[in-house]
Write a protein that holds these residues in place. Structure first.
Motif, PDB file in Angstrom:
ATOM      1  N   LEU A 162       0.835  -1.203   0.000  1.00 37.75           N
ATOM      2  CA  LEU A 162       0.000   0.000   0.000  1.00 37.75           C
ATOM      3  C   LEU A 162       0.871   1.255   0.000  1.00 37.75           C
ATOM      4  O   LEU A 162       1.968   1.266   0.558  1.00 37.75           O
ATOM      5  N   SER A 163       0.343   2.307  -0.586  1.00 34.14           N
ATOM      6  CA  SER A 163       1.045   3.583  -0.539  1.00 34.14           C
ATOM      7  C   SER A 163       1.035   4.096   0.903  1.00 34.14           C
ATOM      8  O   SER A 163       0.205   3.679   1.718  1.00 34.14           O
ATOM      9  N   GLU A 164       1.931   5.008   1.218  1.00 34.57           N
ATOM     10  CA  GLU A 164       1.986   5.558   2.573  1.00 34.57           C
ATOM     11  C   GLU A 164       0.672   6.231   2.964  1.00 34.57           C
ATOM     12  O   GLU A 164       0.171   5.995   4.073  1.00 34.57           O
ATOM     13  N   PRO A 165       0.071   7.062   2.080  1.00 31.74           N
ATOM     14  CA  PRO A 165      -1.216   7.664   2.470  1.00 31.74           C
ATOM     15  C   PRO A 165      -2.302   6.617   2.762  1.00 31.74           C
ATOM     16  O   PRO A 165      -3.090   6.790   3.694  1.00 31.74           O
ATOM     17  N   LEU A 166      -2.329   5.513   2.013  1.00 32.53           N
ATOM     18  CA  LEU A 166      -3.316   4.472   2.286  1.00 32.53           C
ATOM     19  C   LEU A 166      -3.028   3.742   3.592  1.00 32.53           C
ATOM     20  O   LEU A 166      -3.945   3.409   4.336  1.00 32.53           O
ATOM     21  N   ARG A 167      -1.759   3.512   3.895  1.00 25.21           N
ATOM     22  CA  ARG A 167      -1.397   2.892   5.177  1.00 25.21           C
ATOM     23  C   ARG A 167      -1.800   3.801   6.332  1.00 25.21           C
ATOM     24  O   ARG A 167      -2.292   3.346   7.364  1.00 25.21           O
ATOM     25  N   ASN A 168      -1.563   5.110   6.161  1.00 26.34           N
ATOM     26  CA  ASN A 168      -1.954   6.082   7.190  1.00 26.34           C
ATOM     27  C   ASN A 168      -3.466   6.052   7.415  1.00 26.34           C
ATOM     28  O   ASN A 168      -3.933   6.049   8.559  1.00 26.34           O
ATOM     29  N   LEU A 169      -4.221   6.036   6.323  1.00 28.85           N
ATOM     30  CA  LEU A 169      -5.679   6.022   6.422  1.00 28.85           C
ATOM     31  C   LEU A 169      -6.169   4.723   7.067  1.00 28.85           C
ATOM     32  O   LEU A 169      -7.082   4.749   7.905  1.00 28.85           O
ATOM     33  N   LEU A 170      -5.563   3.605   6.725  1.00 28.84           N
ATOM     34  CA  LEU A 170      -5.922   2.333   7.336  1.00 28.84           C
ATOM     35  C   LEU A 170      -5.664   2.365   8.843  1.00 28.84           C
ATOM     36  O   LEU A 170      -6.500   1.938   9.642  1.00 28.84           O
ATOM     37  N   VAL A 203      -4.953  11.546  11.123  1.00 25.91           N
ATOM     38  CA  VAL A 203      -4.626  10.387  10.288  1.00 25.91           C
ATOM     39  C   VAL A 203      -3.118  10.171  10.317  1.00 25.91           C
ATOM     40  O   VAL A 203      -2.633   9.056  10.519  1.00 25.91           O
ATOM     41  N   ARG A 204      -2.369  11.237  10.162  1.00 23.87           N
ATOM     42  CA  ARG A 204      -0.907  11.134  10.212  1.00 23.87           C
ATOM     43  C   ARG A 204      -0.441  10.708  11.610  1.00 23.87           C
ATOM     44  O   ARG A 204       0.463   9.889  11.744  1.00 23.87           O
ATOM     45  N   GLU A 251      -8.378   4.423  10.484  1.00 23.12           N
ATOM     46  CA  GLU A 251      -9.663   3.716  10.552  1.00 23.12           C
ATOM     47  C   GLU A 251      -9.643   2.627  11.624  1.00 23.12           C
ATOM     48  O   GLU A 251     -10.652   2.378  12.275  1.00 23.12           O
ATOM     49  N   LEU A 252      -8.503   1.993  11.813  1.00 22.73           N
ATOM     50  CA  LEU A 252      -8.396   0.952  12.837  1.00 22.73           C
ATOM     51  C   LEU A 252      -8.464   1.517  14.254  1.00 22.73           C
ATOM     52  O   LEU A 252      -8.881   0.827  15.183  1.00 22.73           O
ATOM     53  N   HIS A 253      -8.047   2.771  14.428  1.00 22.53           N
ATOM     54  CA  HIS A 253      -7.951   3.356  15.773  1.00 22.53           C
ATOM     55  C   HIS A 253      -8.933   4.495  16.033  1.00 22.53           C
ATOM     56  O   HIS A 253      -8.997   5.005  17.149  1.00 22.53           O
ATOM     57  N   ARG A 254      -9.683   4.903  15.044  1.00 25.98           N
ATOM     58  CA  ARG A 254     -10.578   6.062  15.156  1.00 25.98           C
ATOM     59  C   ARG A 254     -11.526   5.954  16.346  1.00 25.98           C
ATOM     60  O   ARG A 254     -11.602   6.872  17.170  1.00 25.98           O
TER      61      ARG A 254
END
Length: 163
Positions: A10-18, A45-46, A21-24
């Motif tokens: 995954l790209s870094e932005p997608l990993r960040n978004l994932l 997100v970052r 979402e896992l911790h939101r």
């Protein structure tokens, strides 16, 4: 997540978004993180990808002991934990999913005032203070908000009766 090879693709932005979402749901139970995500979600997100880590604990593990320097703010993801204060006037407290502790280490040098032990295997999400500060100071608005929050937090902390 580190053991899942496909995530490395995954790209870094997608990993960040994932990661976000896992911790939101866990993080936004804390008012500060709820406000931050409502106002400047890309910053949070970052934050989750840079400043958070998760550790698994087995029954009877001891995440920290009284007197140790606090190195991370903790959020209980799963499992059951027991916090045993040093002061005999304070009662032990059971902790479970969604609760947080050791927030003071985000705002000041802190030493644990009790010992935490694992009653039932689970996971703790760790927020690293230095990395948290690095992300928050990237933009003036969250940095100012955190400074005001820290000031209020420390004022309340200093007003506590420790006897």
């Amino acid at each position: 997540q580190k053991d899942i090879k496909i995530l490395a693709l995954l790209s870094e932005p997608l990993r960040n978004l994932l990661s976000w979402e896992l911790h939101r749901r866990l993080l936004t139970k804390h008012r500060l993180f709820d406000v931050l995500q409502q106002c400047i979600e890309p910053m949070v997100v970052r934050l989750t990808s840079v400043a958070l880590s998760v550790s698994a604990l087995a029954e009877q593990d001891v995440p920290f002991c009284a007197g140790e320097t606090a190195e991370v703010c903790l959020f209980v993801v799963s499992g059951h934990f027991l916090y045993q204060p040093v002061q005999e006037s304070q009662l032990p407290r059971e902790l479970s999913g969604g609760e947080w502790l050791v927030e003071a280490c985000l705002w000041t040098e802190w030493h644990h005032l009790g010992t935490m032990s694992t009653l039932q295997a689970g996971e703790l999400c760790q927020l690293h203070p230095e990395k948290f500060a690095d992300v928050m100071q990237m933009h003036v608005w969250p940095w100012d908000l955190c400074q005001r929050y820290a000031s209020d937090f420390l004022e309340l902390l200093n007003a506590q009766d420790v006897s």
